[in-house]
Design an enzyme around this catalytic site. Structure first.
Site, short mmCIF file in Angstrom:
data_model
loop_
_atom_site.label_atom_id
_atom_site.label_comp_id
_atom_site.label_asym_id
_atom_site.label_seq_id
_atom_site.Cartn_x
_atom_site.Cartn_y
_atom_site.Cartn_z
N VAL A 48 -49.12 -31.43 51.00
CA VAL A 48 -49.03 -32.88 50.83
C VAL A 48 -47.60 -33.35 51.15
O VAL A 48 -47.41 -34.40 51.75
CB VAL A 48 -49.43 -33.31 49.40
CG1 VAL A 48 -49.22 -34.81 49.20
CG2 VAL A 48 -50.87 -32.92 49.11
N CYS A 49 -46.62 -32.55 50.78
CA CYS A 49 -45.22 -32.94 50.93
C CYS A 49 -44.84 -33.40 52.33
O CYS A 49 -44.21 -34.45 52.48
CB CYS A 49 -44.30 -31.82 50.46
SG CYS A 49 -44.50 -31.40 48.72
#
Length: 195
Positions: A48-49
């Protein structure tokens, strides 16, 4: 214990960041006089980062037009940040970055901002809006699996800037150009009569 509190000075820090592909020491005080969006993410080379960091980097021009600086931070080292930046996006890397990525490898910044997940040594997805006087105006913290919205962050910054400039308050879902409310029992009725 978190030192980050709405309406209070944002915790000061100095740390090494990757800026334009190089290591640079930066401090929060370097940005005094500007709005700052400081966001924490859990780890480099995750899933997700990169979607969040790339989204903020790609929209940095919109933030700059508003006089806003965007800073990303995690507990990874500056060397890990640089390796991730140098990894192509198609391979899960960041590629070219237009925002500084801060190394909080001693965990002090994450701890001061109340986002450190102590048992894992990583930061939750904290996002902080700091005004030109260094005062914290907004705090959100997401659990690890859910990313944040650049659009909502821009909206919040614009709302705080409007309030600071005009002294009126912004209702739920306010966007630039929409009606605001004059704070006061009598004055607010004009808004409520229309809506």
């Amino acid at each position: 214990m978190s030192k980050a509190m709405i309406g209070k000075p944002a915790p000061e820090f100095t740390a090494t960041a990757v800026v334009d592909g190089d290591f640079k020491s930066i401090s929060l005080s370097d940005y005094k006089g500007k709005y700052v969006v400081l966001f924490f993410y859990p780890m480099d080379f995750t899933f997700v980062c990169p979607t969040e960091i790339i989204a903020f980097s790609e929209h940095v021009g919109e933030f700059k037009k508003l006089g806003v600086e965007v800073l990303a931070a995690s507990t990874d080292s500056q060397f890990s940040h640089l390796a991730w930046i140098n990894t192509p996006r198609k391979q899960g890397g960041l590629g070219e970055m237009k925002i500084p990525i801060i190394s909080d490898n001693n965990h002090q910044i994450s701890r001061d901002y109340g986002v450190l997940k102590e048992d894992d040594g990583i930061a939750y997805r904290g996002l902080f809006i700091i005004d030109p006087k260094g005062i914290l105006r907004q705090i959100t913290v997401n659990d690890l699996p859910v990313g944040r919205s650049v659009t909502e962050t821009l909206r919040l910054v614009q709302a705080f800037q409007f309030v600071d400039k005009h002294g009126e308050v912004c209702p739920a879902g306010w966007t630039p150009g929409a009606d605001t409310i004059k704070p006061g029992v009598k004055e607010s009725k004009a808004y409520f009569e229309k809506h």
